[in-house]
Scaffold this motif. Sequence first.
Motif, PDB file in Angstrom:
ATOM      1  N   LYS A 175       0.816  -1.216   0.000  1.00  9.02           N
ATOM      2  CA  LYS A 175       0.000   0.000   0.000  1.00  9.02           C
ATOM      3  C   LYS A 175       0.851   1.267   0.000  1.00  9.02           C
ATOM      4  CE  LYS A 175      -4.121  -2.087   1.934  1.00  9.02           C
ATOM      5  NZ  LYS A 175      -5.043  -1.746   0.838  1.00  9.02           N
ATOM      6  N   LEU A 176       1.962   1.260   0.730  1.00 11.36           N
ATOM      7  CA  LEU A 176       2.803   2.452   0.801  1.00 11.36           C
ATOM      8  C   LEU A 176       3.622   2.673  -0.474  1.00 11.36           C
ATOM      9  CD1 LEU A 176       3.892   2.486   4.543  1.00 11.36           C
ATOM     10  CD2 LEU A 176       2.094   3.813   3.405  1.00 11.36           C
ATOM     11  N   GLN A 177       3.716   1.664  -1.328  1.00  7.58           N
ATOM     12  CA  GLN A 177       4.388   1.840  -2.620  1.00  7.58           C
ATOM     13  C   GLN A 177       3.665   2.880  -3.465  1.00  7.58           C
ATOM     14  OE1 GLN A 177       7.337   0.753  -3.622  1.00  7.58           O
ATOM     15  NE2 GLN A 177       7.630  -0.397  -1.733  1.00  7.58           N
ATOM     16  N   HIS A 178       2.375   3.110  -3.195  1.00  7.03           N
ATOM     17  CA  HIS A 178       1.605   4.128  -3.932  1.00  7.03           C
ATOM     18  C   HIS A 178       2.165   5.533  -3.718  1.00  7.03           C
ATOM     19  CE1 HIS A 178      -1.836   1.076  -3.645  1.00  7.03           C
ATOM     20  NE2 HIS A 178      -1.320   1.020  -4.853  1.00  7.03           N
ATOM     21  N   LEU A 179       2.954   5.738  -2.667  1.00  3.29           N
ATOM     22  CA  LEU A 179       3.548   7.043  -2.390  1.00  3.29           C
ATOM     23  C   LEU A 179       4.884   7.241  -3.105  1.00  3.29           C
ATOM     24  CD1 LEU A 179       2.809   7.228   1.448  1.00  3.29           C
ATOM     25  CD2 LEU A 179       1.507   8.265  -0.426  1.00  3.29           C
ATOM     26  N   HIS A 219       7.143   7.628  10.661  1.00  9.02           N
ATOM     27  CA  HIS A 219       8.262   8.544  10.488  1.00  9.02           C
ATOM     28  C   HIS A 219       8.312   8.853   8.995  1.00  9.02           C
ATOM     29  CE1 HIS A 219       9.544   7.780  14.596  1.00  9.02           C
ATOM     30  NE2 HIS A 219       9.289   6.511  14.349  1.00  9.02           N
ATOM     31  N   ALA A 220       7.860  10.054   8.630  1.00 13.24           N
ATOM     32  CA  ALA A 220       7.736  10.431   7.221  1.00 13.24           C
ATOM     33  C   ALA A 220       8.661  11.610   6.922  1.00 13.24           C
ATOM     34  CB  ALA A 220       6.290  10.797   6.911  1.00 13.24           C
ATOM     35  N   TYR A 221       9.482  11.453   5.896  1.00 12.33           N
ATOM     36  CA  TYR A 221      10.481  12.455   5.553  1.00 12.33           C
ATOM     37  C   TYR A 221      10.446  12.770   4.061  1.00 12.33           C
ATOM     38  CZ  TYR A 221      12.550  10.730   9.923  1.00 12.33           C
ATOM     39  OH  TYR A 221      12.769  10.339  11.230  1.00 12.33           O
ATOM     40  N   ALA A 222      10.739  14.014   3.729  1.00 10.11           N
ATOM     41  CA  ALA A 222      11.064  14.361   2.350  1.00 10.11           C
ATOM     42  C   ALA A 222      12.513  13.931   2.134  1.00 10.11           C
ATOM     43  CB  ALA A 222      10.902  15.863   2.130  1.00 10.11           C
ATOM     44  N   LEU A 239       3.768  17.807   9.314  1.00 13.22           N
ATOM     45  CA  LEU A 239       3.783  16.443   9.830  1.00 13.22           C
ATOM     46  C   LEU A 239       2.404  15.790   9.775  1.00 13.22           C
ATOM     47  CD1 LEU A 239       5.555  14.260  11.078  1.00 13.22           C
ATOM     48  CD2 LEU A 239       5.091  15.256  13.319  1.00 13.22           C
ATOM     49  N   VAL A 240       1.378  16.504  10.202  1.00 17.66           N
ATOM     50  CA  VAL A 240       0.033  15.915  10.214  1.00 17.66           C
ATOM     51  C   VAL A 240      -0.425  15.579   8.793  1.00 17.66           C
ATOM     52  CG1 VAL A 240      -1.283  18.082  10.165  1.00 17.66           C
ATOM     53  CG2 VAL A 240      -2.267  16.058  11.251  1.00 17.66           C
ATOM     54  N   GLN A 241      -0.060  16.388   7.816  1.00 20.58           N
ATOM     55  CA  GLN A 241      -0.430  16.101   6.431  1.00 20.58           C
ATOM     56  C   GLN A 241       0.287  14.860   5.904  1.00 20.58           C
ATOM     57  OE1 GLN A 241       0.708  20.082   5.168  1.00 20.58           O
ATOM     58  NE2 GLN A 241      -1.393  20.465   4.491  1.00 20.58           N
ATOM     59  N   ARG A 242       1.512  14.687   6.326  1.00 20.14           N
ATOM     60  CA  ARG A 242       2.267  13.485   5.935  1.00 20.14           C
ATOM     61  C   ARG A 242       1.613  12.242   6.520  1.00 20.14           C
ATOM     62  NH1 ARG A 242       8.580  15.459   6.374  1.00 20.14           N
ATOM     63  NH2 ARG A 242       8.253  17.439   5.278  1.00 20.14           N
ATOM     64  N   HIS A 243       1.250  12.325   7.795  1.00 15.70           N
ATOM     65  CA  HIS A 243       0.598  11.196   8.446  1.00 15.70           C
ATOM     66  C   HIS A 243      -0.738  10.886   7.778  1.00 15.70           C
ATOM     67  CE1 HIS A 243       2.942  10.885  12.453  1.00 15.70           C
ATOM     68  NE2 HIS A 243       3.713  11.363  11.509  1.00 15.70           N
ATOM     69  N   GLN A 244      -1.478  11.911   7.409  1.00 11.65           N
ATOM     70  CA  GLN A 244      -2.763  11.707   6.745  1.00 11.65           C
ATOM     71  C   GLN A 244      -2.590  10.947   5.436  1.00 11.65           C
ATOM     72  OE1 GLN A 244      -3.990  15.828   6.679  1.00 11.65           O
ATOM     73  NE2 GLN A 244      -5.320  15.563   8.471  1.00 11.65           N
ATOM     74  N   LYS A 245      -1.551  11.255   4.685  1.00  9.01           N
ATOM     75  CA  LYS A 245      -1.297  10.544   3.431  1.00  9.01           C
ATOM     76  C   LYS A 245      -1.009   9.064   3.689  1.00  9.01           C
ATOM     77  CE  LYS A 245       0.040  14.212   0.316  1.00  9.01           C
ATOM     78  NZ  LYS A 245      -1.207  14.082  -0.435  1.00  9.01           N
ATOM     79  N   ALA A 277       9.739  10.149   0.888  1.00  2.92           N
ATOM     80  CA  ALA A 277       9.121  10.338  -0.423  1.00  2.92           C
ATOM     81  C   ALA A 277       9.034  11.814  -0.773  1.00  2.92           C
ATOM     82  CB  ALA A 277       7.720   9.720  -0.437  1.00  2.92           C
ATOM     83  N   GLU A 278       9.193  12.093  -2.033  1.00  4.00           N
ATOM     84  CA  GLU A 278       9.110  13.472  -2.532  1.00  4.00           C
ATOM     85  C   GLU A 278       7.736  14.075  -2.251  1.00  4.00           C
ATOM     86  OE1 GLU A 278      10.508  16.858  -3.662  1.00  4.00           O
ATOM     87  OE2 GLU A 278      11.796  15.096  -3.726  1.00  4.00           O
ATOM     88  N   ILE A 279       6.708  13.266  -2.202  1.00  2.00           N
ATOM     89  CA  ILE A 279       5.344  13.737  -1.958  1.00  2.00           C
ATOM     90  C   ILE A 279       5.213  14.482  -0.628  1.00  2.00           C
ATOM     91  CG2 ILE A 279       4.462  11.633  -0.850  1.00  2.00           C
ATOM     92  CD1 ILE A 279       1.910  12.007  -2.551  1.00  2.00           C
ATOM     93  N   PHE A 280       6.140  14.243   0.295  1.00  2.00           N
ATOM     94  CA  PHE A 280       6.089  14.897   1.610  1.00  2.00           C
ATOM     95  C   PHE A 280       6.726  16.292   1.611  1.00  2.00           C
ATOM     96  CE2 PHE A 280       6.304  10.332   3.267  1.00  2.00           C
ATOM     97  CZ  PHE A 280       4.931  10.212   3.286  1.00  2.00           C
ATOM     98  N   HIS A 281       7.414  16.633   0.545  1.00  2.00           N
ATOM     99  CA  HIS A 281       8.092  17.933   0.484  1.00  2.00           C
ATOM    100  C   HIS A 281       7.085  19.068   0.671  1.00  2.00           C
ATOM    101  CE1 HIS A 281      11.183  20.809  -0.558  1.00  2.00           C
ATOM    102  NE2 HIS A 281      10.289  21.413  -1.327  1.00  2.00           N
ATOM    103  N   GLY A 282       7.350  19.938   1.631  1.00  2.00           N
ATOM    104  CA  GLY A 282       6.502  21.093   1.897  1.00  2.00           C
ATOM    105  C   GLY A 282       5.263  20.810   2.737  1.00  2.00           C
ATOM    106  N   LEU A 283       5.059  19.549   3.129  1.00  2.00           N
ATOM    107  CA  LEU A 283       3.894  19.208   3.942  1.00  2.00           C
ATOM    108  C   LEU A 283       4.227  19.219   5.428  1.00  2.00           C
ATOM    109  CD1 LEU A 283       2.298  16.202   2.016  1.00  2.00           C
ATOM    110  CD2 LEU A 283       1.724  18.629   1.850  1.00  2.00           C
TER     111      LEU A 283
END
Length: 104
Positions: free
Chosen positions: A10-14, A81-84, A53-59, A45-51
């Motif tokens: 499922k996380l491969q979608h990110l 633990h979500a990082y750009a 923490l709560v937005q990263r967790h929501q994704k 993931a690049e998708i987290f750039h500029g987001l």
Amino acid sequence: MSQEQQIIEKLQHLSPAHLEVINESSGHGGYYPGKESHFKVIVVAEIFHGLRLVQRHQKIYAEVNSLLAAGGGAIHALAIHAYAPSEWQGEAPNSPECAHAPKS
């Protein structure tokens, strides 16, 4: 398919540059061999750039919701633990000890 494999799928979608899924169930109360209830995920993931923490967790929650107990699944806890890519230093913090962990 194991819970761990389902999380990975499922996380491969990110489109992660780095993904670790760690089964931490053995450090929690009620553990028995093969139990899959507590996980830690490290997602870069690049998708987290500029987001925030709560937005990263929501994704992440949006991807794995069906696996979580609240969504009808069997996973009780998910440490995220979500990082750009520009923030990733190669390691995530250790998880805290569970108060109900099996005593050795």
